[in-house]
Design a protein around this motif. Structure first.
Motif, PDB file in Angstrom:
ATOM      1  N   GLN A 198       5.797   5.778 -16.657  1.00 37.75           N
ATOM      2  CA  GLN A 198       6.937   5.618 -15.761  1.00 37.75           C
ATOM      3  C   GLN A 198       7.634   6.967 -15.581  1.00 37.75           C
ATOM      4  OE1 GLN A 198       9.822   2.808 -17.261  1.00 37.75           O
ATOM      5  NE2 GLN A 198      10.860   4.348 -18.484  1.00 37.75           N
ATOM      6  N   GLY A 199       8.257   7.114 -14.430  1.00 35.62           N
ATOM      7  CA  GLY A 199       9.049   8.309 -14.139  1.00 35.62           C
ATOM      8  C   GLY A 199       8.272   9.602 -14.121  1.00 35.62           C
ATOM      9  N   THR A 200       7.020   9.576 -13.653  1.00 33.54           N
ATOM     10  CA  THR A 200       6.229  10.810 -13.636  1.00 33.54           C
ATOM     11  C   THR A 200       6.677  11.733 -12.502  1.00 33.54           C
ATOM     12  OG1 THR A 200       4.523   9.718 -12.297  1.00 33.54           O
ATOM     13  CG2 THR A 200       4.213   9.739 -14.692  1.00 33.54           C
ATOM     14  N   GLU A 201       6.604  13.017 -12.768  1.00 33.13           N
ATOM     15  CA  GLU A 201       6.986  14.034 -11.789  1.00 33.13           C
ATOM     16  C   GLU A 201       6.125  15.270 -12.013  1.00 33.13           C
ATOM     17  OE1 GLU A 201      10.820  16.899 -10.726  1.00 33.13           O
ATOM     18  OE2 GLU A 201      11.128  15.085 -11.928  1.00 33.13           O
ATOM     19  N   VAL A 202       5.647  15.849 -10.912  1.00 34.36           N
ATOM     20  CA  VAL A 202       4.827  17.058 -10.973  1.00 34.36           C
ATOM     21  C   VAL A 202       5.498  18.127 -10.125  1.00 34.36           C
ATOM     22  CG1 VAL A 202       2.559  18.075 -10.548  1.00 34.36           C
ATOM     23  CG2 VAL A 202       2.726  15.688 -11.280  1.00 34.36           C
ATOM     24  N   ARG A 203       5.677  19.299 -10.701  1.00 37.27           N
ATOM     25  CA  ARG A 203       6.337  20.405  -9.994  1.00 37.27           C
ATOM     26  C   ARG A 203       5.473  21.654 -10.063  1.00 37.27           C
ATOM     27  NH1 ARG A 203      10.190  24.132 -11.611  1.00 37.27           N
ATOM     28  NH2 ARG A 203      10.377  23.120 -13.655  1.00 37.27           N
ATOM     29  N   GLN A 204       5.388  22.347  -8.910  1.00 42.81           N
ATOM     30  CA  GLN A 204       4.580  23.572  -8.868  1.00 42.81           C
ATOM     31  C   GLN A 204       5.342  24.759  -9.456  1.00 42.81           C
ATOM     32  OE1 GLN A 204       4.968  21.273  -5.704  1.00 42.81           O
ATOM     33  NE2 GLN A 204       4.218  22.928  -4.394  1.00 42.81           N
ATOM     34  N   ASP A 205       4.596  25.631 -10.099  1.00 43.44           N
ATOM     35  CA  ASP A 205       5.121  26.889 -10.604  1.00 43.44           C
ATOM     36  C   ASP A 205       4.037  27.939 -10.403  1.00 43.44           C
ATOM     37  OD1 ASP A 205       6.871  28.659 -11.675  1.00 43.44           O
ATOM     38  OD2 ASP A 205       6.927  27.816 -13.682  1.00 43.44           O
ATOM     39  N   GLU A 206       4.355  29.173 -10.676  1.00 43.74           N
ATOM     40  CA  GLU A 206       3.383  30.231 -10.484  1.00 43.74           C
ATOM     41  C   GLU A 206       2.235  30.096 -11.493  1.00 43.74           C
ATOM     42  OE1 GLU A 206       3.439  32.302  -7.972  1.00 43.74           O
ATOM     43  OE2 GLU A 206       5.351  31.431  -7.290  1.00 43.74           O
ATOM     44  N   GLY A 207       1.047  29.782 -10.975  1.00 49.28           N
ATOM     45  CA  GLY A 207      -0.145  29.696 -11.815  1.00 49.28           C
ATOM     46  C   GLY A 207      -0.220  28.465 -12.692  1.00 49.28           C
ATOM     47  N   ARG A 208       0.647  27.484 -12.467  1.00 47.50           N
ATOM     48  CA  ARG A 208       0.633  26.290 -13.309  1.00 47.50           C
ATOM     49  C   ARG A 208       1.353  25.145 -12.612  1.00 47.50           C
ATOM     50  NH1 ARG A 208       5.308  27.458 -17.915  1.00 47.50           N
ATOM     51  NH2 ARG A 208       6.985  27.923 -16.445  1.00 47.50           N
ATOM     52  N   LEU A 209       1.098  23.935 -13.135  1.00 48.01           N
ATOM     53  CA  LEU A 209       1.815  22.746 -12.723  1.00 48.01           C
ATOM     54  C   LEU A 209       2.572  22.197 -13.921  1.00 48.01           C
ATOM     55  CD1 LEU A 209      -0.953  20.998 -10.590  1.00 48.01           C
ATOM     56  CD2 LEU A 209       1.194  21.885  -9.702  1.00 48.01           C
ATOM     57  N   LEU A 210       3.795  21.766 -13.713  1.00 44.48           N
ATOM     58  CA  LEU A 210       4.618  21.190 -14.766  1.00 44.48           C
ATOM     59  C   LEU A 210       4.635  19.673 -14.576  1.00 44.48           C
ATOM     60  CD1 LEU A 210       7.592  23.721 -14.638  1.00 44.48           C
ATOM     61  CD2 LEU A 210       5.533  23.823 -16.055  1.00 44.48           C
ATOM     62  N   VAL A 211       4.158  18.947 -15.565  1.00 46.68           N
ATOM     63  CA  VAL A 211       4.037  17.486 -15.487  1.00 46.68           C
ATOM     64  C   VAL A 211       4.952  16.867 -16.536  1.00 46.68           C
ATOM     65  CG1 VAL A 211       2.461  15.526 -15.520  1.00 46.68           C
ATOM     66  CG2 VAL A 211       1.628  17.778 -14.809  1.00 46.68           C
ATOM     67  N   LYS A 212       5.796  15.959 -16.087  1.00 50.57           N
ATOM     68  CA  LYS A 212       6.667  15.277 -17.049  1.00 50.57           C
ATOM     69  C   LYS A 212       6.772  13.805 -16.696  1.00 50.57           C
ATOM     70  CE  LYS A 212      11.175  16.154 -14.860  1.00 50.57           C
ATOM     71  NZ  LYS A 212      12.537  16.700 -15.066  1.00 50.57           N
ATOM     72  N   GLY A 213       7.188  13.021 -17.671  1.00 52.04           N
ATOM     73  CA  GLY A 213       7.324  11.585 -17.480  1.00 52.04           C
ATOM     74  C   GLY A 213       7.534  10.914 -18.822  1.00 52.04           C
ATOM     75  N   GLU A 214       7.250   9.622 -18.849  1.00 53.90           N
ATOM     76  CA  GLU A 214       7.417   8.859 -20.079  1.00 53.90           C
ATOM     77  C   GLU A 214       6.252   7.891 -20.225  1.00 53.90           C
ATOM     78  OE1 GLU A 214      11.057   6.681 -22.483  1.00 53.90           O
ATOM     79  OE2 GLU A 214      10.913   6.389 -20.320  1.00 53.90           O
TER      80      GLU A 214
END
Length: 520
Positions: A198-214
């Motif tokens: 639940q509550g997953t979110e993916v955000r772009q960054d330089e050279g990587r992806l930041l994945v968060k959630g529960e």
């Protein structure tokens, strides 16, 4: 003629196909397990081992895993677990698919039923939808440099491009050790396990992806010191991880689909040697599609006063991602138990399966309709049936807005459960509130005509001799200085000099003095 080319890759959606298959199996209760009194709950998931694209078809091989929770015959009516698997070997026919095309594959569990045939045999039946979508990568040459030759005139035009710089699958692994809270009895065995995101979110960054959630974890267990007594634990595990992605940066447009590929729970001894720890091992599946917008000046026409120049043009069809929508749909409703279902003493766990049934374009964007199939596992007030599971479907309707208006487009939808809360109103009624995440790529087909080469022929002297050496030309609607100069065998510079023009913009009806330059 030597031309300098730079290649870009443009994608074109080839086609999509859905294959529905029905799986069914009878499962005998192992000798060491008690008889079935009543089936109360079921789970199912498809694990593909191989997805192989061939000309006109996609071969899918894997296994469908299912789990059945039932109440055993006897005075205590203890819950028991049955597990099994069904092999899947299916062909999805996709006529447009050719070797080398990109292939996206999804599966959806559209229906799952489990029932008892008799006390020693259960039946499981499901409908599995396999979806394959093909895309083709087209290498497209851009002729951008101007040949340095005398009496050769070239025209360049700006073109807007969009390349899919990231199209891949990746995985994330979440490992955690959950210890029982103080005061809870030790674990004799795990009876039932549930896991969802639940509550997953993916955000772009330089050279990587930041994945968060529960990651929400639930398990039902039998106590070690009191056989027949049940306890349960439900806990959320927040995660925040990075995925290396060399081509990624913050200016990209696109979407990332995050799903739970598989989740395992295993009973372990804690540091004191007591059976009070459950090891969590979950694998998340990421489907990444990101696009980069760019522009380029490309050769669009050319002519010469000394020879005939024939531009060779090629038409390309590709998909332009007009917009990416990431919206939330809220679904709420009440569930009343059937007369045959026991009353609710306490909610143990809940979950939902989201089914997208219809999509259509309207003036606001895209209308999506479907159902949320809610299930609630609860402790019952009836001693003869200590556990029960209620199931009910709730319809939803949601419009994902975009700024394309009535412009015809295609779309790719990813729909998942983002949040879910279930509360008890009384012993026979529940209230459900859910939030659905809907990511949509709005695409429109684009046609792009490019000059790929310039062929030369001897000058057509008969045509030139028929042309007057000097004339007055009246500018017609949509006529440009370039077209006038090319048609009358002269150059833009000469026309501007003869007519004392400060810029190449012309007005309809304007009179121009034209002097033929070629073959003078």
């Amino acid at each position: 003629m030597e031309l300098e080319r730079r290649y870009v890759t443009l994608n074109r959606r080839r086609g999509k196909a859905v294959s529905q298959i029905t799986l069914e199996e009878d499962l005998n209760v192992p000798d060491q397990k008690p008889d079935i009194f009543r089936v109360i709950h079921r789970q199912g998931e498809f694990r593909p081992d191989e997805v192989k694209g061939e000309n006109g078809k996609v071969k899918v091989r894997g296994i469908f895993l299912y789990r059945i929770l039932y109440l055993a015959e006897g005075q205590d009516r203890m819950p028991e677990l049955l597990e099994g698997s069904i092999p899947v070997d299916e062909t999805v026919f996709l006529n447009e698919l050719e070797e080398g095309d990109l292939l996206d594959f999804h599966w959806d569990l559209e229906d799952l039923h489990a029932s008892a045939i008799h006390s020693r045999k259960a039946n499981v039946k499901c409908v599995l939808a396999l979806t394959a979508e093909a895309m083709r990568e087209q290498p497209v040459p851009l002729v951008s440099s101007q040949p340095e030759e005398e009496e050769l005139y070239v025209k360049t035009c700006p073109v807007r491009l969009q390349q899919e710089v990231i199209h891949k699958k990746d995985t994330l692994r979440i490992k955690e050790e959950l210890n029982l809270p103080p005061g809870r009895p030790n674990i004799r065995r795990l009876v039932w396990k549930e896991m969802r995101l639940q509550g997953t979110e993916v955000r772009q960054d330089e050279g990587r992806l930041l994945v968060k959630g529960e990651l929400l974890v639930f398990f039902l267990y039998e106590c070690e010191d009191e056989p027949g007594r049940l306890q349960w634990v439900e806990q959320g595990i927040p995660f925040h991880q990075e995925v290396e992605c060399e081509a990624c940066h913050t200016d990209l447009t696109g979407k990332a689909e995050v799903t739970l590929l598989r989740g395992e729970m295993e009973l372990q001894a804690d540091y004191d040697g007591e059976p009070r720890m459950v090891r969590i091992d979950a694998v998340l599946d990421l489907l990444l599609r990101y696009f980069e917008d760019s522009s380029a000046e490309v050769l669009c026409d050319a002519y010469s006063l000394a020879r005939e120049i024939l531009p060779k043009k090629q038409q390309y069809e590709w998909d332009f991602v007009q917009s990416v929508s990431d919206s939330r749909a809220r679904v709420a409703g009440r569930m009343k138990l059937k007369d045959t279902e026991p009353g609710i003493l306490q909610i143990l766990c809940s979950g939902a399966q989201v089914h997208l049934e219809h999509t259509e374009q309207n003036e606001q964007g895209m209308l999506a309709q479907g159902t949320v199939e809610l299930w609630v596992l609860y402790a019952a007030s009836d001693d003869s049936q200590p556990l029960a599971c209620a199931v009910q479907s709730f319809p939803f309707e949601h419009t994902a807005e975009w700024q394309g208006g009535r412009e015809k487009c295609e779309w790719q939808v990813f729909l998942c459960l983002d949040q879910l809360t279930v509360s008890m109103l009384d012993a026979r009624e529940l209230e459900m509130k859910a939030v659905l995440q809907m990511q949509i790529l709005f695409c429109r087909p684009v046609s792009l005509e490019l000059v790929e080469d310039l062929e030369e022929e001897p000058l057509d002297m008969d045509r030139l001799r028929r042309m007057p050496g000097m004339s007055i030309h009246i500018v017609q609607p949509d006529e440009s200085l370039w077209n006038i100069a090319k048609t009358h065998a002269t150059s833009c510079e000469v026309v501007m000099e003869l007519n004392d023009l400060k810029e190449d913009a012309l007005k309809t009806g304007q009179k121009l003095l034209i002097v033929k330059e070629a073959a003078r």
